[in-house]
Design an enzyme around this catalytic site. Structure first.
Site, mmCIF file in Angstrom:
data_model
loop_
_atom_site.group_PDB
_atom_site.id
_atom_site.type_symbol
_atom_site.label_atom_id
_atom_site.label_comp_id
_atom_site.label_asym_id
_atom_site.label_seq_id
_atom_site.Cartn_x
_atom_site.Cartn_y
_atom_site.Cartn_z
ATOM 1 N N GLU A 44 17.333 64.120 14.561
ATOM 2 C CA GLU A 44 16.696 62.958 13.942
ATOM 3 C C GLU A 44 15.373 62.658 14.644
ATOM 4 O OE1 GLU A 44 18.068 58.372 12.782
ATOM 5 O OE2 GLU A 44 19.232 59.564 14.212
ATOM 6 N N LYS A 113 16.599 57.690 5.415
ATOM 7 C CA LYS A 113 17.883 57.235 5.944
ATOM 8 C C LYS A 113 18.298 55.949 5.240
ATOM 9 C CE LYS A 113 20.164 56.575 10.449
ATOM 10 N NZ LYS A 113 19.939 56.575 11.912
ATOM 11 N N CYS A 174 22.717 60.757 10.722
ATOM 12 C CA CYS A 174 23.321 60.044 11.855
ATOM 13 C C CYS A 174 24.281 58.930 11.446
ATOM 14 C CB CYS A 174 22.220 59.511 12.767
ATOM 15 S SG CYS A 174 22.811 59.029 14.413
ATOM 16 N N SER A 356 24.070 54.444 52.416
ATOM 17 C CA SER A 356 24.804 53.571 53.333
ATOM 18 C C SER A 356 26.086 54.193 53.856
ATOM 19 C CB SER A 356 25.141 52.259 52.621
ATOM 20 O OG SER A 356 26.117 52.486 51.610
#
Length: 725
Positions: A44, A113, A174, A356
């Site tokens: 896309e 779309k 999509c 750390s």
């Protein structure tokens, strides 16, 4: 038999880098053609990159996309192959997210779309309009420059499919697949056999099976060939697009691409028999009945064949076992690939991490180590682009390149243990051991002198010197002293990142890595502008529980054995003095466990619970061990500190998105940052419910009706570092 060779791909696109994107598109077409494919599907918005965001509002972006498409069509790229190209298109006054279907130097149709993604990280309605016309295809007049170059004035535009001599092909973009009434259902009834889904889907832990189940479900009962293409990589933001291009035939996966990879282009192909699709459809009575009274969908006829007849030299693709990564592997490979893309595209020469010796910073270190391993492995596999990038970043000369991950890490990764009088020898040694296992250039820096200088300045200005709570100081003094240490570490980290390359005669600069996890962000258990403030953070959207699982996995699978000891140690900020009768612990400071925080986070975000509905749900979830009054106190305690500290999310370091309950304020979790932390209306409602239950004999599943417990706050904590600061 009607044999069809199809190709789909994962492309590592970069938003607004048209040259990079075009190079990948062309490479994918070349590979598809070389494999003998008749159809090539790309992701896309592949021309522009999916993550352009407000750049989509610029006319330049659309114009550049058309110029790129013109370049493809004037060349021989689309000769004898149907190419689906993703790009934005303006029609009239509206901007659409489109798939442009091309073949033999012609645009066959443009498919806009119809269902836009507009939740979570997606904001497509901000930039695009959904196509709502499901009737006849409309005529779209091409831009003048394109029309003249192609000698093609107009093309069909809208919802429809392409009818070839031997089959029918359609696009489904999509989000449309996941809509309540997906287009492929109607298109299948109209005879479409091949579906092309161009996507821009990002990684999220434990999400891939949902996606793949949707592909398989689309063709399991109605038949068809379902092609899926996706971006893969960091295209300029917090998201990692996780590829996994695949091809599904009649509900079975016959080809699957990688989910995590350093490759810029990955093409997968399959040889399918379309007669198998027709056979399945002909055997399903309900499909036949519904097809006989279908709503007709418009089509474009192309007098061309895509398939070949029976040929023993052509091997049919068969179903394969789906590849799923464990969550621990997802945490290792996803952020590692995202970091590599960010590093090579940012112009930086490496990373610097305040290490750390605790679980969070050690997780980040292990992910960088994993990245170095992936780079060396990909170079060994012959990836020239990875090799070129690694040579530049690692400052290799005379034809040398990385062959050992530890040697490569030594060139691009600094770790710094910034200890104070409150740090333990155990965490100091763990940090050193892990750095050695990874190969990082490790520094041990004592910050007491810097902290003392700041306190001396404060004493000179005010005449007072703050003390820790264990030494008789107040809560305000205690928090102030912890925040001074935390913020000095941030300043030192950025100073070292900018100057250490100069000290070691290396070019460029180093990116500072953050290491706060999603639960600490949700609770606000971090100092504003401490070491959580960095350039980027690969674990900012990963839970503490998942990180601990990752550490155990990485100790064995990445070869960093010290991680097992680090994971077993109780989490501590080490910002307060250690005494024989006192040792600072994170969960005590927070007044809640990390496990509880994950529950709160999921209910708040995923299940959209406010204080009252969260209380009601947790009464059922925790009813076997806590009374309603105790649950109420826990819920109110969480929302109090969540709201007090919400402002910290506005300056949260950009983090890799991985978790569905991330509190990231930039785009995923949009809420105010100034709250009435007393929540008077909501907390009053909770109290009323508790009072109403006290007189009733209420039993939750598996518990006694009588609790027999006194109500108390989990930990009446007053030592939360930087609470509200």
């Amino acid at each position: 038999m009607r044999l069809l060779k199809v190709a789909t791909c994962n492309l590592n696109q970069w938003a607004m880098d048209f040259e990079c994107n075009m190079s990948n598109i062309k490479a994918s077409i070349v590979q598809a053609k070389a494999a003998g494919a008749a159809i090539r599907l790309g992701p896309e918005l592949e021309v522009t990159g999916y993550g352009c965001e407000d750049h989509f509002l610029e006319l330049d972006t659309v114009t550049h996309a058309w110029d790129c498409l013109k370049e493809l069509l004037l060349g021989d790229w689309t000769n004898d192959i149907l190419c689906s190209i993703g790009m934005p298109v303006i029609k009239g006054a509206e901007r659409y997210n489109c798939q442009v279907l091309c073949m033999n130097k012609r645009i066959i149709m443009i498919r806009p779309k119809m269902c836009l993604a507009n939740d979570g990280n997606y904001r497509e309605l901000r930039w695009f309009t959904a196509w709502k016309q499901r009737g006849e295809l409309e005529e779209f007049h091409l831009p003048i420059e394109i029309s003249e170059a192609l000698s093609q004035e107009s093309v069909p535009f809208g919802y429809g499919y392409i009818q070839f001599i031997d089959t029918a092909v359609a696009a489904e973009v999509c989000e449309e697949l996941f809509s309540p009434v997906p287009p492929h259902a109607e298109l299948a009834l109209n005879g479409v056999e091949v579906f092309m889904n161009a996507s821009g889907s990002h990684h999220q832990l434990r999400k891939l099976d949902i996606r793949l189940n949707a592909f398989m479900g689309a063709t399991h009962a109605r038949g068809g060939v379902y092609m899926y293409s996706n971006q893969q990589g960091c295209d300029g933001g917090r998201l990692y697009y996780d590829g996994c291009a695949c091809i599904v035939v009649n509900g079975d996966v016959v080809a699957q691409g990688s989910q995590f990879s350093l490759k810029d282009v990955e093409v997968i192909t399959s040889q399918v028999d379309l007669d198998a699709v027709a056979s399945l459809r002909g055997s399903v009575s309900s499909f036949q009945e519904q097809a006989s009274c279908k709503v007709k969908v418009s089509s474009v006829y192309v007098p061309c064949k895509l398939t070949q007849s029976f040929n023993l030299k052509m091997t049919l693709s068969s179903p394969k076992k789906i590849m799923y990564h464990s969550p621990q592997e997802e945490i290792a490979f996803g952020p590692a690939c995202w970091l590599w893309d960010y590093l090579r595209r940012s112009g930086a020469s490496g990373f610097l991490l305040p290490l750390s010796g605790g679980a969070d910073s050690s997780s980040v270190a292990a992910i960088v180590g994993c990245m170095c391993q992936l780079v060396v492995k990909e170079i060994a596999n012959g990836d020239e682009q990875v090799k070129t990038d690694a040579k530049r970043i690692g400052n290799y000369t005379n034809g040398e390149f990385p062959t050992d991950s530890k040697e490569f890490a030594k060139r691009i990764f600094y770790t710094v243990f910034m200890g104070s009088e409150n740090s333990s020898e155990a965490t100091k040694m763990r940090a050193k051991q892990l750095a050695d296992e990874i190969g990082a250039w490790h520094l041990d820096v004592c910050i007491d002198g810097v902290v003392s200088a700041v306190l001396t300045l404060f004493q000179t200005v005010t005449g007072m010197r703050p003390r820790y709570k264990v030494d008789g100081g107040s809560n305000v003094e205690n928090l102030g002293l912890q925040n001074i240490q935390a913020r000095m570490r941030m300043v030192l980290a950025f100073m070292l990142a900018s100057l250490l390359p100069w000290v070691h005669s290396k070019p460029g600069f180093y990116l500072v890595l953050g290491s706060s996890n999603v639960d600490e962000g949700l609770r606000g258990y971090l100092t504003k502008y401490d070491c959580s403030s960095a350039d980027i953070n690969p674990i900012g959207s990963i839970s503490k529980q998942d990180l601990r699982l990752f550490l155990r996995w990485a100790a064995t699978n990445l070869g960093y054995q010290s991680l097992a000891e680090i994971e077993a140690a109780p989490p501590t900020a080490e910002l307060e003095p250690i005494r024989s009768d006192y040792s600072q612990l994170d969960e005590v400071d927070m007044g809640m466990t990390y496990e509880e925080l994950s529950v709160y986070g999921r209910m708040r975000k995923i299940f959209r619970c406010g204080p009252v509905s969260m209380f009601k749900n947790l009464c059922y979830k925790w009813g076997t061990k806590l009374s309603p009054a105790e649950v109420a106190e826990k819920v109110k305690y969480f929302f109090k500190y969540y709201s007090i500290n919400r402002h910290k999310m506005t300056v949260l370091t950009p983090s890799y998105h991985a978790e569905s309950y991330s509190p990231e304020d930039n785009r995923f979790d949009l809420r105010q940052f100034l709250y009435n932390s007393k929540w008077p209306y909501q907390f009053k409602k909770i109290d009323e419910i508790v009072d109403g239950l006290n007189g009733d004999s209420v039993a939750f599943p598996g518990e006694e009706a009588s609790y027999g417990k006194e109500v108390g706050v989990v930990a009446a904590n007053s030592g939360d570092p930087s609470a509200g600061l």
